[in-house]
Design a protein around this motif. Structure first.
Motif, PDB file in Angstrom:
ATOM      1  N   GLN A   1       0.838  -1.211   0.000  1.00 48.10           N
ATOM      2  CA  GLN A   1       0.000   0.000   0.000  1.00 48.10           C
ATOM      3  C   GLN A   1       0.870   1.258   0.000  1.00 48.10           C
ATOM      4  OE1 GLN A   1      -2.515  -0.413   3.436  1.00 48.10           O
ATOM      5  NE2 GLN A   1      -3.872  -1.922   2.452  1.00 48.10           N
ATOM      6  N   GLN A   2       1.933   1.224   0.804  1.00 47.18           N
ATOM      7  CA  GLN A   2       2.823   2.387   0.856  1.00 47.18           C
ATOM      8  C   GLN A   2       3.502   2.640  -0.491  1.00 47.18           C
ATOM      9  OE1 GLN A   2       5.302   1.069   4.102  1.00 47.18           O
ATOM     10  NE2 GLN A   2       4.207   2.329   5.619  1.00 47.18           N
TER      11      GLN A   2
ATOM     12  N   THR B   1       0.944   4.039  -2.938  1.00 49.01           N
ATOM     13  CA  THR B   1       0.669   5.445  -2.626  1.00 49.01           C
ATOM     14  C   THR B   1       1.791   6.333  -3.156  1.00 49.01           C
ATOM     15  OG1 THR B   1      -0.556   4.828  -0.633  1.00 49.01           O
ATOM     16  CG2 THR B   1       0.233   7.091  -0.761  1.00 49.01           C
ATOM     17  N   MET B   2       3.014   5.866  -2.940  1.00 43.90           N
ATOM     18  CA  MET B   2       4.180   6.604  -3.423  1.00 43.90           C
ATOM     19  C   MET B   2       4.169   6.683  -4.949  1.00 43.90           C
ATOM     20  SD  MET B   2       7.045   8.120  -2.578  1.00 43.90           S
ATOM     21  CE  MET B   2       8.768   8.385  -3.001  1.00 43.90           C
TER      22      MET B   2
ATOM     23  N   HIS C   1       1.503   9.064  -6.337  1.00 39.16           N
ATOM     24  CA  HIS C   1       1.860  10.465  -6.130  1.00 39.16           C
ATOM     25  C   HIS C   1       2.966  10.912  -7.079  1.00 39.16           C
ATOM     26  CE1 HIS C   1       2.739  14.257  -4.169  1.00 39.16           C
ATOM     27  NE2 HIS C   1       4.018  13.889  -4.101  1.00 39.16           N
TER      28      HIS C   1
ATOM     29  N   HIS D   1      -3.037  12.918  -6.451  1.00 40.76           N
ATOM     30  CA  HIS D   1      -2.779  11.892  -5.437  1.00 40.76           C
ATOM     31  C   HIS D   1      -1.911  12.471  -4.326  1.00 40.76           C
ATOM     32  CE1 HIS D   1      -4.574   8.642  -7.799  1.00 40.76           C
ATOM     33  NE2 HIS D   1      -3.967   9.165  -8.851  1.00 40.76           N
ATOM     34  N   GLU D   2      -2.364  12.308  -3.099  1.00 44.16           N
ATOM     35  CA  GLU D   2      -1.636  12.800  -1.936  1.00 44.16           C
ATOM     36  C   GLU D   2      -0.336  12.015  -1.746  1.00 44.16           C
ATOM     37  OE1 GLU D   2      -2.316  15.321   0.149  1.00 44.16           O
ATOM     38  OE2 GLU D   2      -3.994  15.869  -1.158  1.00 44.16           O
TER      39      GLU D   2
ATOM     40  N   PRO E   1       2.650   9.997   0.312  1.00 45.30           N
ATOM     41  CA  PRO E   1       2.631   9.122   1.489  1.00 45.30           C
ATOM     42  C   PRO E   1       3.094   9.900   2.719  1.00 45.30           C
ATOM     43  CG  PRO E   1       4.506   8.619   0.096  1.00 45.30           C
ATOM     44  CD  PRO E   1       3.667   9.603  -0.662  1.00 45.30           C
TER      45      PRO E   1
END
Length: 248
Positions: free
Chosen positions: A7-8, A11-12, A15, A22-23, A25
């Motif tokens: 997930q991390q 997310t990275m 982004h 996209h925010e 991490p």
């Protein structure tokens, strides 16, 4: 833990590809994130600039940057190989480039034309088994896997920063791209009969005589006249290495 790490990473990745939507991490310094964003985008932009130099020079700088950023953020490549990114960019343009407005109508065709050179240079295709001295009329002529007949609506070989047509000409651009023994890709113009014959040879396996009869019937020409011209053309194409010979 593996799920959390996945997930991390996702997310990275989201982004870095598209920071506007996209925010980032949590827990990573903004300066470091900026380095990652610029590094990854810079690599992609550099690869595409090298693969499509005419497009890069012909588009305004801002439009080129937006085009690459849209490809980078939105398009999902089917291969992780950097050597195949140019082909993915061609597919992206064929699909409409994310509906970007203001792109020239010739862009997708010019991209394909520029991609052909790198595709042929990197090709490791094997030539089919053939008889180099086979009868080109009675046998089944074979085209080299390193010779590609091309047809474009736009004059792709002429487009440049100084020449960007608004309308496609009445006649298409018929070209031959061939990687020769010097390991360089050479482009040449094709007459309509030569292009039609090479395309026919690639599409179906039948004798040279049958190919020429079909072409004559398609254009309403005398079979014997086309047969004479076509045989001379086949012989010439074999001398150039475009036609290998006949099926073994």
């Amino acid at each position: 833990m593996p799920e959390l790490l996945h997930q991390q990473l996702m997310t990275m990745a989201r982004h870095v590809r598209d920071p506007e939507h996209h925010e980032p991490p949590p827990g990573i310094e903004a300066r470091r994130l900026a380095v990652y964003r610029e590094l990854f985008f810079g690599n992609v932009e550099s690869l595409l600039s090298g693969g499509f130099p005419v497009i890069r020079a012909s588009l305004p700088a801002g439009q080129w940057q937006l085009l690459v950023r849209t490809f980078y953020a939105d398009y999902r490549c089917s291969t992780p190989l950097f050597t195949e990114m140019a082909g993915e960019f061609v597919a992206f343009l064929d699909e409409g480039a994310g509906e970007l407005a203001g792109l020239p109508a010739w862009l997708a065709e010019l991209a394909h034309y520029e991609w052909v050179e790198s595709a042929l240079l990197l090709s490791d295709a094997d030539e089919p088994a053939h008889d180099p001295d086979g009868d080109l009329l009675e046998g089944v002529p074979l085209v080299s896997s390193l010779a590609w007949p091309l047809a474009y609506q736009w004059p792709v070989s002429e487009i440049s920063p100084g020449y960007q047509p608004d309308q496609a000409p009445a006649q298409p651009s018929l070209l031959l791209a061939q990687r020769k023994a010097d390991h360089k890709v050479h482009f040449s113009r094709l007459a309509p009969l030569a292009h039609a014959l090479l395309s026919s040879l690639q599409e179906q396996a039948c004798s040279g005589r049958e190919h020429l009869h079909q072409l004559a019937d398609a254009i309403g020409a005398d079979r014997q006249a086309i047969l004479s011209q076509g045989l001379a053309l086949l012989v010439n194409l074999r001398e150039q290495g475009v036609v290998l010979g006949t099926r073994a």
